[in-house]
Write an enzyme that holds these catalytic residues in place. Structure first.
Site, mmCIF file in Angstrom:
data_model
loop_
_atom_site.group_PDB
_atom_site.id
_atom_site.type_symbol
_atom_site.label_atom_id
_atom_site.label_comp_id
_atom_site.label_asym_id
_atom_site.label_seq_id
_atom_site.Cartn_x
_atom_site.Cartn_y
_atom_site.Cartn_z
ATOM 1 N N SER A 49 -1.314 4.571 4.838
ATOM 2 C CA SER A 49 -0.236 3.531 4.321
ATOM 3 C C SER A 49 -0.073 2.096 5.355
ATOM 4 C CB SER A 49 1.218 4.129 3.833
ATOM 5 O OG SER A 49 1.082 5.006 2.987
ATOM 6 N N LYS A 57 -0.075 -1.387 3.787
ATOM 7 C CA LYS A 57 0.216 -1.637 3.145
ATOM 8 C C LYS A 57 0.977 -3.081 4.181
ATOM 9 C CE LYS A 57 2.619 1.952 0.853
ATOM 10 N NZ LYS A 57 1.710 3.097 0.855
ATOM 11 N N SER A 97 8.235 3.176 1.984
ATOM 12 C CA SER A 97 6.134 3.278 1.721
ATOM 13 C C SER A 97 5.945 3.879 0.678
ATOM 14 C CB SER A 97 5.742 4.383 2.980
ATOM 15 O OG SER A 97 4.230 4.400 2.655
ATOM 16 N N LYS A 125 4.187 0.811 10.976
ATOM 17 C CA LYS A 125 4.063 1.148 9.650
ATOM 18 C C LYS A 125 3.471 2.564 9.920
ATOM 19 C CE LYS A 125 4.153 1.710 5.518
ATOM 20 N NZ LYS A 125 4.373 3.333 5.686
#
Length: 383
Positions: A56, A59, A116, A218
């Protein structure tokens, strides 16, 4: 009339602390990178240029593309994107959007950062590019333009897919771009919770509430990638950026990232050279209405320095002078060069502190006369 580079005497640095051996740092992370944001100096590196599944953390590239669309006026935070059945079908972490409904860009940003949401990423991808596959191609192209040489994207969410890779170096560089290019949007990364469609979810970043100065960015996790985090922390006005990956559990990720931040601010000293706007030197001016111009710091100039190396660092100011008019206030005219033992030389821009317009005919005549006299003297017999 131009002269060679002028070097001013090295600055004496205040040694408020006696040199102490910096602690050697070790981490269980498979790959890791820690840098001083102000200079880009690498404080720690472990397999930082090895392509890996970013989970993730990729992202961040989806968000960068969305922030660019906002900046360019292609969308606003009130723009609504339609949720497709494909977006709703995403597995893993989700925002829980529903097919056939529309979601505002401002909510999608929070759905991606805080929750997320894999589904939110697909909504953004389809809203900006029509299909997720097209958006992934655009992500890869833009990433390479930003210097993310090890990055290649197959999807917008970071879900496992052959060919979806980034390096620790790329992730930290991307984080730096987000902070520098979109300071107003960066505040979203500090949000600790978000509720959408009646479902409340906390931010997965384990460091936000620990009082360490962490303000983003993140987390990521898949079976292949392990547990990772790309983050930012600020203490005493000094920012570090870091990434760790390949860890075995959420608890290990939390402990290792906390250790990174504590080590970086514990083993390194913040050395401030100049405050914003502080005059650091004066340069001669050629063909200007004034004979000289102040050289000032455009922003506060500081950096992290290994405590054990602080006594061995040197600095100097270099410029090519006299500087030819016209000169505009804020124009880069000099460099502060800092040498730290065992590190690459670090350069900071210094700027003109005032305008110096180009002089008129009389100024040019006087300059020509000075040059003629100088040449005459240099060619006198016996000289």
């Amino acid at each position: 009339m131009r002269h060679g580079p002028r070097l001013l005497p090295a600055l004496l640095l205040p040694l408020a602390l006696l040199p102490v051996g910096a602690q050697a740092f070790e981490t269980k992370a498979r790959e890791a990178l820690v840098i001083d944001d102000g200079t880009g100096m690498v404080l720690f590196s472990k397999d930082a240029d090895t392509p890996m599944p970013p989970a993730s953390m990729s992202k961040l590239m989806t968000l960068y593309m969305l922030f660019e669309a906002l900046r360019d006026g292609r969308v606003t935070k009130e723009t609504e994107f339609l949720v497709s059945p494909h977006a709703q079908s995403m597995e893993g972490s989700r925002m829980f959007v529903e097919a056939g409904t529309k979601v505002k860009v401002g909510d999608l940003i929070q759905g991606i950062i805080v929750q997320s949401g894999n589904d939110a990423c697909v909504v953004v991808a389809e809203g900006l590019a029509g299909t997720e596959a097209t958006f992934a191609e655009q992500m890869t192209k833009r990433a390479h333009e930003l210097g993310l040489a090890q990055s290649h994207f197959v999807n917008a969410s970071g879900l496992p897919a052959d060919g979806q890779v980034m390096s620790a170096h790329d992730l930290v560089r991307l984080a730096r771009h987000i902070i520098d290019d979109f300071p107003e949007d960066y505040k979203y990364f500090q949000e600790t919770e978000f509720t959408w469609n009646g479902i409340h979810q906390p931010n997965r970043n384990p460091l936000l509430k620990l009082g360490l100065g962490v303000d983003g960015l993140k987390t990521g996790h898949t079976a292949e990638a392990g547990y990772g985090l790309v983050g930012s922390a600020v203490q005493n006005g000094q920012r570090i950026l870091f990434m760790v990956g390949g860890l075995g559990s959420e608890a290990e990720r939390a402990s290792e990232t906390r250790a990174v931040v504590q080590w970086a601010f514990g083993a390194f000293d913040t050395v401030r050279f100049f405050d914003e706007g502080q005059q650091v030197a004066t340069a001669d001016v050629w063909l200007g209405t004034a004979p000289s111009v102040p050289i000032v710091a455009p922003t506060a100039i500081q950096m992290l320095v290994p405590r054990e190396d602080r006594s061995g660092m040197t600095s100097r100011i270099v410029y090519r002078g006299p500087i030819e008019a016209p000169i505009a206030a804020g124009q880069p005219v000099a460099k502060l060069l800092v040498d730290v033992p065992g590190k690459d030389e670090v350069a900071f821009d210094l700027v003109a502190g005032s305008d110096v317009p180009r002089g008129g005919l009389m100024t040019r005549l006087q300059a020509a006369a000075q040059l003629t006299r100088a040449r005459a003297v240099s060619y006198l017999p016996g000289h």
